[in-house]
Design a protein around this motif. Structure first.
Motif, PDB file in Angstrom:
ATOM      1  N   ILE A   1      16.913  12.266 -16.044  1.00 16.08           N
ATOM      2  CA  ILE A   1      17.744  12.332 -14.842  1.00 16.08           C
ATOM      3  C   ILE A   1      16.877  12.213 -13.587  1.00 16.08           C
ATOM      4  N   LYS A   2      15.752  12.935 -13.595  1.00 12.97           N
ATOM      5  CA  LYS A   2      14.834  12.893 -12.448  1.00 12.97           C
ATOM      6  C   LYS A   2      14.267  11.497 -12.256  1.00 12.97           C
ATOM      7  N   PHE A   3      13.964  10.821 -13.381  1.00  8.91           N
ATOM      8  CA  PHE A   3      13.433   9.459 -13.308  1.00  8.91           C
ATOM      9  C   PHE A   3      14.469   8.526 -12.701  1.00  8.91           C
ATOM     10  N   THR A   4      15.726   8.666 -13.127  1.00  8.99           N
ATOM     11  CA  THR A   4      16.797   7.808 -12.618  1.00  8.99           C
ATOM     12  C   THR A   4      17.024   8.008 -11.129  1.00  8.99           C
ATOM     13  N   GLN A   5      16.957   9.246 -10.676  1.00 11.30           N
ATOM     14  CA  GLN A   5      17.271   9.552  -9.280  1.00 11.30           C
ATOM     15  C   GLN A   5      16.154   9.150  -8.324  1.00 11.30           C
ATOM     16  N   THR A   6      14.901   9.349  -8.702  1.00 11.45           N
ATOM     17  CA  THR A   6      13.798   9.152  -7.749  1.00 11.45           C
ATOM     18  C   THR A   6      12.915   7.948  -8.041  1.00 11.45           C
ATOM     19  N   CYS A   7      12.848   7.512  -9.306  1.00 10.06           N
ATOM     20  CA  CYS A   7      11.919   6.441  -9.652  1.00 10.06           C
ATOM     21  C   CYS A   7      12.578   5.071  -9.744  1.00 10.06           C
ATOM     22  N   VAL A   8      13.827   5.025 -10.209  1.00 11.29           N
ATOM     23  CA  VAL A   8      14.520   3.732 -10.309  1.00 11.29           C
ATOM     24  C   VAL A   8      14.626   3.042  -8.945  1.00 11.29           C
ATOM     25  N   PRO A   9      14.995   3.765  -7.860  1.00 13.55           N
ATOM     26  CA  PRO A   9      15.007   3.109  -6.541  1.00 13.55           C
ATOM     27  C   PRO A   9      13.643   2.545  -6.159  1.00 13.55           C
ATOM     28  N   HIS A  10      12.587   3.294  -6.475  1.00 12.29           N
ATOM     29  CA  HIS A  10      11.236   2.838  -6.153  1.00 12.29           C
ATOM     30  C   HIS A  10      10.889   1.579  -6.946  1.00 12.29           C
TER      31      HIS A  10
ATOM     32  N   LEU B   1      12.997  -0.665  -8.185  1.00 13.55           N
ATOM     33  CA  LEU B   1      13.775  -1.778  -7.638  1.00 13.55           C
ATOM     34  C   LEU B   1      13.127  -2.332  -6.377  1.00 13.55           C
ATOM     35  N   THR B   2      12.661  -1.432  -5.511  1.00 14.39           N
ATOM     36  CA  THR B   2      11.993  -1.849  -4.277  1.00 14.39           C
ATOM     37  C   THR B   2      10.743  -2.660  -4.578  1.00 14.39           C
ATOM     38  N   ILE B   3       9.955  -2.195  -5.548  1.00 15.71           N
ATOM     39  CA  ILE B   3       8.709  -2.889  -5.905  1.00 15.71           C
ATOM     40  C   ILE B   3       8.997  -4.268  -6.472  1.00 15.71           C
ATOM     41  N   VAL B   4       9.969  -4.370  -7.386  1.00 11.15           N
ATOM     42  CA  VAL B   4      10.302  -5.661  -8.011  1.00 11.15           C
ATOM     43  C   VAL B   4      10.772  -6.662  -6.965  1.00 11.15           C
ATOM     44  N   ILE B   5      11.660  -6.232  -6.065  1.00 14.67           N
ATOM     45  CA  ILE B   5      12.162  -7.124  -5.012  1.00 14.67           C
ATOM     46  C   ILE B   5      11.022  -7.599  -4.130  1.00 14.67           C
TER      47      ILE B   5
ATOM     48  N   LEU C   1      15.174  -9.041   2.482  1.00 21.03           N
ATOM     49  CA  LEU C   1      15.571  -8.153   1.382  1.00 21.03           C
ATOM     50  C   LEU C   1      14.930  -6.764   1.437  1.00 21.03           C
ATOM     51  N   PRO C   2      13.582  -6.647   1.498  1.00 19.11           N
ATOM     52  CA  PRO C   2      13.015  -5.292   1.521  1.00 19.11           C
ATOM     53  C   PRO C   2      13.465  -4.444   2.714  1.00 19.11           C
ATOM     54  N   PRO C   3      13.472  -4.969   3.967  1.00 18.73           N
ATOM     55  CA  PRO C   3      13.908  -4.125   5.092  1.00 18.73           C
ATOM     56  C   PRO C   3      15.364  -3.675   4.998  1.00 18.73           C
ATOM     57  N   VAL C   4      16.217  -4.477   4.326  1.00 12.97           N
ATOM     58  CA  VAL C   4      17.620  -4.091   4.180  1.00 12.97           C
ATOM     59  C   VAL C   4      17.810  -3.166   2.983  1.00 12.97           C
ATOM     60  N   PHE C   5      17.219  -3.533   1.849  1.00 15.49           N
ATOM     61  CA  PHE C   5      17.475  -2.811   0.613  1.00 15.49           C
ATOM     62  C   PHE C   5      16.689  -1.506   0.481  1.00 15.49           C
ATOM     63  N   ASN C   6      15.513  -1.410   1.106  1.00 19.43           N
ATOM     64  CA  ASN C   6      14.738  -0.160   1.003  1.00 19.43           C
ATOM     65  C   ASN C   6      15.560   1.053   1.434  1.00 19.43           C
ATOM     66  N   PRO C   7      16.084   1.083   2.662  1.00 20.06           N
ATOM     67  CA  PRO C   7      16.866   2.261   3.070  1.00 20.06           C
ATOM     68  C   PRO C   7      18.197   2.381   2.346  1.00 20.06           C
TER      69      PRO C   7
ATOM     70  N   SER D   1       0.833  -1.206   0.000  1.00 21.17           N
ATOM     71  CA  SER D   1       0.000   0.000   0.000  1.00 21.17           C
ATOM     72  C   SER D   1       0.868   1.257   0.000  1.00 21.17           C
ATOM     73  N   THR D   2       1.942   1.240   0.790  1.00 23.78           N
ATOM     74  CA  THR D   2       2.848   2.389   0.830  1.00 23.78           C
ATOM     75  C   THR D   2       3.563   2.568  -0.503  1.00 23.78           C
ATOM     76  N   LEU D   3       3.965   1.462  -1.133  1.00 24.09           N
ATOM     77  CA  LEU D   3       4.606   1.542  -2.443  1.00 24.09           C
ATOM     78  C   LEU D   3       3.646   2.100  -3.490  1.00 24.09           C
ATOM     79  N   THR D   4       2.361   1.759  -3.360  1.00 27.96           N
ATOM     80  CA  THR D   4       1.353   2.304  -4.267  1.00 27.96           C
ATOM     81  C   THR D   4       1.219   3.813  -4.076  1.00 27.96           C
ATOM     82  N   VAL D   5       1.167   4.234  -2.829  1.00 25.56           N
ATOM     83  CA  VAL D   5       1.075   5.657  -2.519  1.00 25.56           C
ATOM     84  C   VAL D   5       2.298   6.404  -3.049  1.00 25.56           C
ATOM     85  N   MET D   6       3.467   5.802  -2.916  1.00 20.58           N
ATOM     86  CA  MET D   6       4.699   6.433  -3.398  1.00 20.58           C
ATOM     87  C   MET D   6       4.697   6.562  -4.917  1.00 20.58           C
ATOM     88  N   SER D   7       4.125   5.582  -5.606  1.00 20.41           N
ATOM     89  CA  SER D   7       4.055   5.674  -7.071  1.00 20.41           C
ATOM     90  C   SER D   7       3.123   6.809  -7.488  1.00 20.41           C
TER      91      SER D   7
END
Length: 308
Positions: free
Chosen positions: A226-235, A237-241, A275-281, A115-121
């Motif tokens: 550039i903006k997509f790479t900086q803010t969206c790629v991490p998101h 990766l988090t969703i896929v994992i 994985l998510p608790p370690v890789f998210n931050p 749900s939080t990942l959805t809100v972030m998207s």
């Protein structure tokens, strides 16, 4: 029916058989689990404290990220302390209420995460596709409503039901393992489970739609890429994992015919608690410049004052 109910009243403890193949290496697993748990606490608390202390990070994206880290600590707290105790014990048991509590914490943590990942998207969609209206749409009131949504969606399937078994072939309690021992038909639980699956599918579709719109907008300019790479790629990766590891656990949890060893099943089942608790931050901390700079200032602050 009387015999069924009589048997159900006898279930006061659950026996966790997930560690049966680890008896010879318990000390190794204990050290690895302890290190992992301490790492999760450290990286998540670091990001949470950094976001709270830095006024420049009091923006919706970072508030949602802070919520994600808090949820990661919440979910792992329901798992690691009990696992560490079990690795020091000869018999792995858990009380009826303790098993339901653990299943509730892990289940709600998973649901809050998606749900939080959805809100972030949605936040990234508005920020990139409708930037001029961002501060009008994503107000502090909207942020509170979205955070409330990510909490309220965490429904519990663990209603108190009569059980006729106490054998769980995992290292932790979860809803599928508990419902397998139900003495009565579990129609209500199955309906709730199907409703939640539908909700999560809709959330994933919304995430896909949001990122399709974001990609269409970003490819039009170098600044957008550039903006997509900086803010969206991490998101992303988090969703896929997260989706990958939770999908496997759900499939093997409800399907008894999965032909894998107990150790392999346990290793895959706990990935969504590792994985998510370690890789998210870590992913966000390494990729978002504002957080990197804030962490560096925090670490260099005492040194600077000493040099002065």
């Amino acid at each position: 029916m009387d015999t069924t109910m009589e048997n159900s009243t006898q279930v006061k403890l659950f026996y966790l058989f997930g560690l049966q193949e680890t008896f010879n290496n318990k000390s190794v697993y204990f050290i690895l689990s302890l290190i992992t748990y301490l790492l999760i606490i450290t990286v998540n608390l670091t990001l949470i404290i950094t976001i709270i202390q830095e006024k420049g990070l009091h923006e919706p994206m970072y508030i949602f990220l802070c919520s994600l880290c808090v949820n990661g600590l919440y979910g792992t707290t329901g798992f690691y302390p009990k696992l560490l105790l079990d690795l020091q014990s000869d018999v792995q048991v858990i009380s009826y209420s303790g098993c339901f509590t653990q299943a509730y914490v892990i289940c709600t943590s998973v649901m809050c995460e998606i749900s939080t990942l959805t809100v972030m998207s949605y936040d990234r969609y508005v920020a990139i596709c409708r930037p001029l209206l961002y501060h009008t749409i994503v107000t502090s009131l909207t942020v509170r409503k979205l955070l409330l949504f990510s909490s309220l969606i965490c429904l519990s399937l663990t209603v108190r039901i009569p059980l006729c078994g106490s054998h769980i072939d995992k290292i932790f309690c979860d809803i599928p393992s508990i419902l397998k021992h139900a003495c009565l038909p579990i129609t209500i639980n199955q309906i709730l489970s199907q409703c939640l699956i539908v909700v999560h599918v809709l959330q994933i579709l919304f995430i896909v739609f949001s990122y399709c719109q974001i990609v269409r907008t970003c490819v039009k300019s170098a600044k957008g890429r550039i903006k997509f790479t900086q803010t969206c790629v991490p998101h992303l990766l988090t969703i896929v994992i997260f989706i990958t590891v939770t999908l496997f656990d759900n499939l093997q949890g409800w399907n008894n015919n999965v032909n894998v060893t107990l150790n392999m099943r346990n290793a895959m089942a706990v990935q969504f608690l590792v994985l998510p608790p370690v890789f998210n931050p870590v992913i966000y901390g390494l990729n978002l410049q504002q957080i990197r700079r804030a962490c560096f200032r925090k670490n260099l602050g005492p040194m600077d004052s000493t040099n002065m």
